[in-house]
Scaffold this active site. Structure first.
Site, PDB file in Angstrom:
ATOM      1  N   GLU A 151       6.821   8.690  72.706  1.00 30.30           N
ATOM      2  CA  GLU A 151       8.228   8.889  72.323  1.00 30.30           C
ATOM      3  C   GLU A 151       8.425   8.446  70.879  1.00 30.30           C
ATOM      4  O   GLU A 151       7.736   7.556  70.400  1.00 30.30           O
ATOM      5  CB  GLU A 151       9.151   8.138  73.284  1.00 30.30           C
ATOM      6  CG  GLU A 151       8.943   6.634  73.354  1.00 30.30           C
ATOM      7  CD  GLU A 151       9.614   5.871  72.244  1.00 30.30           C
ATOM      8  OE1 GLU A 151      10.522   6.454  71.633  1.00 30.30           O
ATOM      9  OE2 GLU A 151       9.212   4.732  71.968  1.00 30.30           O
ATOM     10  N   LEU A 153      11.745   7.882  69.633  1.00 29.62           N
ATOM     11  CA  LEU A 153      13.176   7.541  69.544  1.00 29.62           C
ATOM     12  C   LEU A 153      13.393   6.325  68.670  1.00 29.62           C
ATOM     13  O   LEU A 153      12.639   5.368  68.733  1.00 29.62           O
ATOM     14  CB  LEU A 153      13.713   7.188  70.935  1.00 29.62           C
ATOM     15  CG  LEU A 153      13.375   8.116  72.082  1.00 29.62           C
ATOM     16  CD1 LEU A 153      13.867   7.519  73.387  1.00 29.62           C
ATOM     17  CD2 LEU A 153      14.022   9.456  71.820  1.00 29.62           C
ATOM     18  N   LYS A 204       1.044   8.351  67.918  1.00 31.01           N
ATOM     19  CA  LYS A 204       2.135   7.376  68.013  1.00 31.01           C
ATOM     20  C   LYS A 204       1.886   6.158  67.122  1.00 31.01           C
ATOM     21  O   LYS A 204       2.728   5.775  66.299  1.00 31.01           O
ATOM     22  CB  LYS A 204       2.303   6.949  69.470  1.00 31.01           C
ATOM     23  CG  LYS A 204       3.239   5.796  69.689  1.00 31.01           C
ATOM     24  CD  LYS A 204       4.667   6.174  69.363  1.00 31.01           C
ATOM     25  CE  LYS A 204       5.529   4.928  69.339  1.00 31.01           C
ATOM     26  NZ  LYS A 204       6.923   5.194  69.498  1.00 31.01           N
ATOM     27  N   CYS A 260       9.197  -2.614  67.745  1.00 28.82           N
ATOM     28  CA  CYS A 260       8.148  -1.591  67.609  1.00 28.82           C
ATOM     29  C   CYS A 260       7.241  -1.789  66.404  1.00 28.82           C
ATOM     30  O   CYS A 260       6.034  -1.977  66.568  1.00 28.82           O
ATOM     31  CB  CYS A 260       8.788  -0.208  67.560  1.00 28.82           C
ATOM     32  SG  CYS A 260       9.773   0.140  69.013  1.00 28.82           S
TER      33      CYS A 260
HETATM   34  C1  UGA Z   1      10.844   2.957  65.413  1.00 25.20           C
HETATM   35  C2  UGA Z   1      10.520   4.403  64.985  1.00 25.20           C
HETATM   36  O1  UGA Z   1      11.380   4.794  63.901  1.00 25.20           O
HETATM   37  C3  UGA Z   1      10.697   5.376  66.153  1.00 25.20           C
HETATM   38  O2  UGA Z   1      10.319   6.690  65.754  1.00 25.20           O
HETATM   39  C4  UGA Z   1       9.817   4.914  67.321  1.00 25.20           C
HETATM   40  O3  UGA Z   1       9.972   5.750  68.456  1.00 25.20           O
HETATM   41  C5  UGA Z   1      10.205   3.490  67.697  1.00 25.20           C
HETATM   42  O4  UGA Z   1      10.025   2.625  66.543  1.00 25.20           O
HETATM   43  C6  UGA Z   1       9.313   3.044  68.831  1.00 25.20           C
HETATM   44  O5  UGA Z   1       8.095   2.958  68.637  1.00 25.20           O
HETATM   45  O6  UGA Z   1       9.809   2.863  69.951  1.00 25.20           O
HETATM   46  P1  UGA Z   1      13.081   1.536  65.801  1.00 25.20           P
HETATM   47  O7  UGA Z   1      12.179   0.357  65.939  1.00 25.20           O
HETATM   48  O8  UGA Z   1      14.146   1.783  66.810  1.00 25.20           O
HETATM   49  O9  UGA Z   1      12.218   2.906  65.765  1.00 25.20           O
HETATM   50  O10 UGA Z   1      13.812   1.397  64.391  1.00 25.20           O
HETATM   51  P2  UGA Z   1      13.705   2.047  62.935  1.00 25.20           P
HETATM   52  O11 UGA Z   1      14.939   2.808  62.656  1.00 25.20           O
HETATM   53  O12 UGA Z   1      12.442   2.740  62.725  1.00 25.20           O
HETATM   54  O13 UGA Z   1      13.735   0.704  62.023  1.00 25.20           O
HETATM   55  C7  UGA Z   1      12.712  -0.276  62.116  1.00 25.20           C
HETATM   56  C8  UGA Z   1      12.948  -1.370  61.096  1.00 25.20           C
HETATM   57  O14 UGA Z   1      12.729  -0.895  59.756  1.00 25.20           O
HETATM   58  C9  UGA Z   1      14.362  -1.955  61.091  1.00 25.20           C
HETATM   59  O15 UGA Z   1      14.292  -3.354  60.926  1.00 25.20           O
HETATM   60  C10 UGA Z   1      15.008  -1.290  59.900  1.00 25.20           C
HETATM   61  O16 UGA Z   1      16.080  -2.016  59.362  1.00 25.20           O
HETATM   62  C11 UGA Z   1      13.840  -1.224  58.930  1.00 25.20           C
HETATM   63  N1  UGA Z   1      13.970  -0.172  57.904  1.00 25.20           N
HETATM   64  C12 UGA Z   1      14.038   1.128  58.244  1.00 25.20           C
HETATM   65  C13 UGA Z   1      13.972  -0.549  56.546  1.00 25.20           C
HETATM   66  O17 UGA Z   1      13.894  -1.750  56.214  1.00 25.20           O
HETATM   67  N2  UGA Z   1      14.069   0.433  55.600  1.00 25.20           N
HETATM   68  C14 UGA Z   1      14.131   1.753  55.917  1.00 25.20           C
HETATM   69  O18 UGA Z   1      14.198   2.595  55.003  1.00 25.20           O
HETATM   70  C15 UGA Z   1      14.126   2.109  57.275  1.00 25.20           C
END
Ligand code: UGA
Length: 432
Positions: A151, A153, A204, A260
């Protein structure tokens, strides 16, 4: 189709609900009887925008039900999804005991041909092990296939991501389960890629590690921006307009967190090691991420000189916007470091305060974001909630003993904040 999902965490609950929304008949199984009761009664164990309404709608329509019996779930469906946790072990490896346990339970309950689909994030070659385990423990004379269907998500946008996926990955050991898997995903009109099972599992970990790498890359660039007086947002925009690079995941921050990226990075490094490859690039990604937080804390202490005895307001506790999840949250890590340095904290988060209370004590939880700064020596922004951009900055300035804001998420315009009379320190925009 009749589908069963084992595990009702973020992934399992969103998957089951969105399958039901597309017209499938879904049974969600969870060992936690209290959680099952809560879901049966229309309650929600997590905050995920749009999910509660969809669960209630599909329960009412008779397409979605909850049970704590794996036996029932397996007997009533031809396709059984595994969506149980794969927590980290102290050495960075992955604890696969839930996957193994569920595989044995499925094997014991199989009464006819089944497709067993792994949705949990697992090391490459796990699917082969699941197939071996089911074969070993299945007493009935029935056939089965094992599929890897990772996934992608994002928490906070999970329903949307599920309904409009960039791609669906189906990893198989034989072609037999492919038509059924394609039928399950037909309603979403997404590109489907069929691979061998090991490739699907690698996709993944490789994707999550690459996204983490992208964030560490821009965070490293943000350091150079501070040293040279450049602006990381302009650099990210200029880089991101190259279609080969893309603007997404180039937001400099106080580092990535969540359940994640940190876990999957460590796991991918360990998996590579166990196969004889030193994935040094990813170790550097981890190092840059840790340093980014250190630099932010140093920025605060350089400005305030002594943190001990200061009162700081903190906006944001969740690991990112749109979620109440505080697991591996950089915001919580920051709060704990500031406490260690002797700061008193006044904190606010739109959704995550209840969950934060279990891990963050001796702080004042404030009910309104505009009141957090009251009597504080400085305000810190730790999570990129969009509503923080609508902060009443006049009130904040009057409430603060000194008009100082540390912004770990670059929410405001530097020039504008200076015009409003703030000493405003953010990430990678002008001299640190
Ligand atoms: C992440 C992946 O984006 C999903 O595709 C994946 O399915 C998921 O892990 C998983 O393996 O279950 P998620 O952990 O929900 O999703 O959150 P993200 O939106 O990816 O953000 C992760 C971290 O990176 C957060 O702390 C966010 O603030 C940080 N981030 C994100 C940044 O510091 N800069 C960015 O440009 C983007």
């Amino acid at each position: 189709m009749n589908l069963t999902i084992i595990g009702t965490g973020y992934v399992g609950l969103v998957t089951g609900t969105c399958f039901a929304e597309a017209g499938h008949k879904v049974i969600c199984v969870d060992k936690d009887a209290d959680k099952v009761k809560l879901l049966q009664g229309g309650g929600m164990p997590i905050y995920e925008p749009g999910l509660e309404e969809l669960v209630q709608k599909n329960v009412r329509a008779g397409r979605l039900q909850f049970t704590s019996s794996t036996q029932e779930g397996v007997e009533k469906s031809e396709v059984v999804f595994i969506a149980v946790p794969t927590p980290p072990m102290p050495d960075g490896g992955v604890d696969l005991s839930f996957i193994e346990g569920v595989s044995r339970e499925i094997a014991g309950a199989m009464n006819s041909y089944k497709i067993i689909v792994d949705k949990s994030t697992v090391p490459v070659k796990t699917g082969e092990k699941v197939a071996e385990t089911i074969k070993r423990y299945c007493k009935a004379k029935v056939d089965f296939d094992v599929v890897s269907n990772p996934e992608f998500l994002r928490e906070g946008f999970a329903v949307d991501d599920f309904m409009k996926p960039d791609r669906v990955v189906i990893g198989v050991l034989s072609q037999r389960p492919v038509p059924a898997m394609k039928e399950i995903y037909a309603p979403y009109q997404a590109p489907i890629i069929v691979t061998d099972i090991n490739s699907a599992e690698l996709i993944k970990h490789a994707a999550n590690s690459f996204l983490a790498l992208k964030i560490s890359y821009i965070n490293a660039v943000s350091v150079l921006c501070e040293l040279s007086g450049a602006n990381v947002q302009e650099v990210a925009q200029g880089m991101g307009m190259d279609a080969r690079i893309g603007r997404k995941f180039l937001d400099a921050s106080l580092g990535f967190g969540g359940s994640c990226f940190p876990k999957d990075l460590s796991a991918f490094i360990r998996i590579s090691e166990s196969m004889g490859y030193d994935f040094g690039l990813l170790k550097e990604v981890q190092k840059i991420n840790a340093e980014q937080m250190n630099r932010f804390v140093k920025k605060i202490s350089d400005t305030l000189w002594v943190i001990k005895g200061k009162t700081l307001g903190v906006l944001g506790l969740a690991f990112k916007q749109n979620t109440d999840d505080v697991r591996m949250s950089p915001a919580i890590d920051l709060c704990q470091r500031l406490q260690k340095e002797g700061a008193r904290l006044r904190v606010y988060d739109p959704q995550a305060m209840e969950k934060a209370k279990a891990i963050l004590s001796d702080v004042t939880y404030v009910a309104d974001m505009n009141d957090v700064a009251e009597g504080c020596d400085a305000l810190v922004i730790a999570t990129e909630w969009p509503q923080f951009k609508k902060l009443d900055l006049d009130k904040v300035r009057k409430n603060l003993a000194h008009p100082i804001i540390f912004d770990g998420r670059n929410l405001f315009d530097v020039g504008e904040m200076e015009r409003l009379g703030f000493l405003y320190k953010s990430i990678g925009r002008g001299k640190a």
